[in-house]
Design a protein around this motif. Structure first.
Motif, PDB file in Angstrom:
ATOM      1  N   HIS A 164       2.823  55.722  66.119  1.00  0.00           N
ATOM      2  CA  HIS A 164       3.172  55.335  64.750  1.00  0.00           C
ATOM      3  C   HIS A 164       1.989  55.546  63.798  1.00  0.00           C
ATOM      4  O   HIS A 164       0.819  55.410  64.178  1.00  0.00           O
ATOM      5  CB  HIS A 164       3.592  53.876  64.702  1.00  0.00           C
ATOM      6  N   LEU A 165       2.321  55.856  62.560  1.00  0.00           N
ATOM      7  CA  LEU A 165       1.365  55.902  61.462  1.00  0.00           C
ATOM      8  C   LEU A 165       1.755  54.786  60.502  1.00  0.00           C
ATOM      9  O   LEU A 165       2.879  54.759  60.006  1.00  0.00           O
ATOM     10  CB  LEU A 165       1.429  57.257  60.762  1.00  0.00           C
ATOM     11  N   PHE A 166       0.851  53.834  60.271  1.00  0.00           N
ATOM     12  CA  PHE A 166       1.229  52.724  59.404  1.00  0.00           C
ATOM     13  C   PHE A 166       0.240  52.544  58.259  1.00  0.00           C
ATOM     14  O   PHE A 166      -0.944  52.840  58.375  1.00  0.00           O
ATOM     15  CB  PHE A 166       1.403  51.417  60.186  1.00  0.00           C
ATOM     16  N   LYS A 167       0.776  52.092  57.145  1.00  0.00           N
ATOM     17  CA  LYS A 167      -0.005  51.903  55.928  1.00  0.00           C
ATOM     18  C   LYS A 167      -0.589  50.489  55.915  1.00  0.00           C
ATOM     19  O   LYS A 167       0.107  49.512  56.199  1.00  0.00           O
ATOM     20  CB  LYS A 167       0.898  52.109  54.711  1.00  0.00           C
ATOM     21  N   LYS A 197      -3.281  55.760  62.309  1.00  0.00           N
ATOM     22  CA  LYS A 197      -2.385  56.255  63.350  1.00  0.00           C
ATOM     23  C   LYS A 197      -2.700  55.495  64.628  1.00  0.00           C
ATOM     24  O   LYS A 197      -3.826  55.546  65.136  1.00  0.00           O
ATOM     25  CB  LYS A 197      -2.570  57.765  63.552  1.00  0.00           C
ATOM     26  N   ASP A 198      -1.699  54.789  65.138  1.00  0.00           N
ATOM     27  CA  ASP A 198      -1.921  53.831  66.223  1.00  0.00           C
ATOM     28  C   ASP A 198      -1.824  54.508  67.593  1.00  0.00           C
ATOM     29  O   ASP A 198      -0.751  54.589  68.193  1.00  0.00           O
ATOM     30  CB  ASP A 198      -0.903  52.688  66.118  1.00  0.00           C
ATOM     31  N   PHE A 206      -0.141  65.051  59.845  1.00  0.00           N
ATOM     32  CA  PHE A 206       0.341  65.697  58.631  1.00  0.00           C
ATOM     33  C   PHE A 206       1.869  65.733  58.571  1.00  0.00           C
ATOM     34  O   PHE A 206       2.451  65.647  57.476  1.00  0.00           O
ATOM     35  CB  PHE A 206      -0.256  67.100  58.506  1.00  0.00           C
ATOM     36  N   ALA A 207       2.527  65.822  59.719  1.00  0.00           N
ATOM     37  CA  ALA A 207       3.996  65.754  59.731  1.00  0.00           C
ATOM     38  C   ALA A 207       4.472  64.377  59.305  1.00  0.00           C
ATOM     39  O   ALA A 207       5.433  64.249  58.527  1.00  0.00           O
ATOM     40  CB  ALA A 207       4.513  66.095  61.125  1.00  0.00           C
ATOM     41  N   GLN A 208       3.811  63.322  59.762  1.00  0.00           N
ATOM     42  CA  GLN A 208       4.216  61.964  59.426  1.00  0.00           C
ATOM     43  C   GLN A 208       3.902  61.603  57.980  1.00  0.00           C
ATOM     44  O   GLN A 208       4.512  60.702  57.422  1.00  0.00           O
ATOM     45  CB  GLN A 208       3.545  60.972  60.383  1.00  0.00           C
ATOM     46  N   MET A 209       2.968  62.310  57.381  1.00  0.00           N
ATOM     47  CA  MET A 209       2.592  62.032  55.990  1.00  0.00           C
ATOM     48  C   MET A 209       3.506  62.719  54.975  1.00  0.00           C
ATOM     49  O   MET A 209       3.381  62.480  53.770  1.00  0.00           O
ATOM     50  CB  MET A 209       1.145  62.476  55.744  1.00  0.00           C
ATOM     51  N   GLY A 241      -5.010  58.974  45.805  1.00  0.00           N
ATOM     52  CA  GLY A 241      -4.726  59.765  46.996  1.00  0.00           C
ATOM     53  C   GLY A 241      -4.596  58.901  48.230  1.00  0.00           C
ATOM     54  O   GLY A 241      -4.481  57.670  48.159  1.00  0.00           O
ATOM     55  N   SER A 242      -4.605  59.546  49.368  1.00  0.00           N
ATOM     56  CA  SER A 242      -4.452  58.864  50.646  1.00  0.00           C
ATOM     57  C   SER A 242      -5.619  59.178  51.570  1.00  0.00           C
ATOM     58  O   SER A 242      -6.260  60.230  51.454  1.00  0.00           O
ATOM     59  CB  SER A 242      -3.136  59.270  51.316  1.00  0.00           C
ATOM     60  N   ILE A 243      -5.878  58.245  52.472  1.00  0.00           N
ATOM     61  CA  ILE A 243      -6.922  58.387  53.492  1.00  0.00           C
ATOM     62  C   ILE A 243      -6.281  58.037  54.831  1.00  0.00           C
ATOM     63  O   ILE A 243      -5.564  57.033  54.937  1.00  0.00           O
ATOM     64  CB  ILE A 243      -8.101  57.439  53.215  1.00  0.00           C
TER      65      ILE A 243
END
Length: 350
Positions: free
Chosen positions: A23-26, A40-41, A168-171, A305-307
């Protein structure tokens, strides 16, 4: 021989197909303004860390290069997580596994290695690991996986659901789908090499920041452009930092590096536990301290932006060390100033 190799590869590929992506979590950080930080966990892999990806790649690399037979002992020099994951795959293939590691390695990791049928060979410090692994491979007729040499070349950095491709796919559907910066710490240097190569291959403008703990030569090597630096002491942030510049460390694909104080890594690890209710390892603290530093700089410049960074493993492996206040005080001293700085992010006026 070829039949056994084919069957071994099939078993490893089957394990991959049984594993969902991580998972990718914010992160819910009130003090961020128009900047999103994601982790990204990697702790949700079957063996509990980012090194599950590396171990799978190293086994496939060794098999396809004809280095393993159905009786070959597998040898690795590892402070824990890589060895845990390699022991898991060795057990799947029915191969004996030996991990060469410092005596200071967390007992929970040692227990995991033995749980998967591996055996531990101890040395006094990290600088002794490589020579001891070479000697053990010679004595047993085994094959030394040598993660610090082969990590960067064993991974298909162009795609195939590697860590970069997955991020990058999850973003894609996030407000800022192409990250401003990806932050990663270095152990072998293999993951940072994969990230840096992929970013260039896809022609993204994303910056790769590699964060390094104390008692590691990677940062100084990057700044001085000196690949021959060595030292005689070990990193206190388990799983990252090295006493010499490993062959997998690819300086030329890194945009910038940052030295992170060990006390800051531990403070950030504990702060993140309170923020999300889940215990990360200390290397995740190193990563997140770097990500927050990037966010602060972006906010000062009026950037948005995002990090993205990684949660490399679970803190459940470190309950007797990094999550033990007495051990932390004895090992790192007072971390209160870093904790106070982190708590400022919990207010919208940060």
């Amino acid at each position: 021989m070829r039949r056994w190799i084919s069957e071994a590869i099939t078993k490893i590929e089957a394990d991959f197909q049984r594993s969902a992506d991580t998972h990718l979590f914010k992160l819910p950080i009130p003090g961020l303004r128009d900047i999103d930080i994601y982790l990204k966990d990697e702790s949700t892999h079957p063996t509990g860390s980012l090194k599950h990806r590396l171990a799978r790649s190293l086994f496939l690399y060794a098999l396809c290069n004809g280095k393993l037979t159905q009786h070959t002992p597998v040898i690795e020099a590892s402070s824990g997580s890589t060895a845990v994951s390699e022991a898991y795959f060795a057990q799947i293939l029915g191969l004996p596994f030996f991990a060469v590691m410092p005596r200071s390695t967390a007992q929970s990791k040692i227990d995991k290695i033995t749980f998967y049928g591996g055996k531990c060979h101890f040395v006094d410090s990290a600088p002794q690991m490589h020579a001891a692994a070479v000697a053990l491979a010679s004595e047993t007729g085994g094959y030394f996986f040598d993660q610090f040499t082969f990590a960067e070349r064993a991974t298909d950095w162009r795609g195939n659901n590697n860590i970069a491709d997955s991020i990058f796919a999850q973003m894609q559907h996030e407000p800022h789908p192409i990250p401003h910066t990806v932050v990663m710490s270095a152990g072998t240097g293999g993951t940072s090499a994969t990230l840096g190569r992929y970013i260039r291959y896809k022609r993204f403008e994303t910056q790769l920041l590699v964060v390094d703990p104390e008692n590691s030569v990677f940062y100084e090597s990057f700044v001085k452009n000196d690949p021959d630096l060595t030292q005689n002491w070990s990193s206190r942030i388990e799983g990252i930092g090295r006493p010499k510049v490993e062959k997998s460390f690819q300086r030329d694909v890194i945009d910038d590096m940052m030295k992170v104080p060990d006390a800051a890594s531990v403070a950030t690890m504990l702060w993140l536990d309170k923020l999300i209710g889940r215990k990360p390892g200390a290397s995740t603290g190193t990563n997140l301290w770097g990500a927050l530093s990037v966010a602060k700089s972006m906010m000062e410049k009026g950037q948005t932006g995002s990090i993205v960074s990684l949660m490399c493993d679970s803190g459940d492996r470190y309950l007797d060390t990094y999550y033990n206040p007495d051990w932390v005080q004895k090992t790192f001293g007072d971390i209160g100033d870093y904790s106070d700085a982190l708590n400022l992010w919990l207010t919208e006026s940060a």
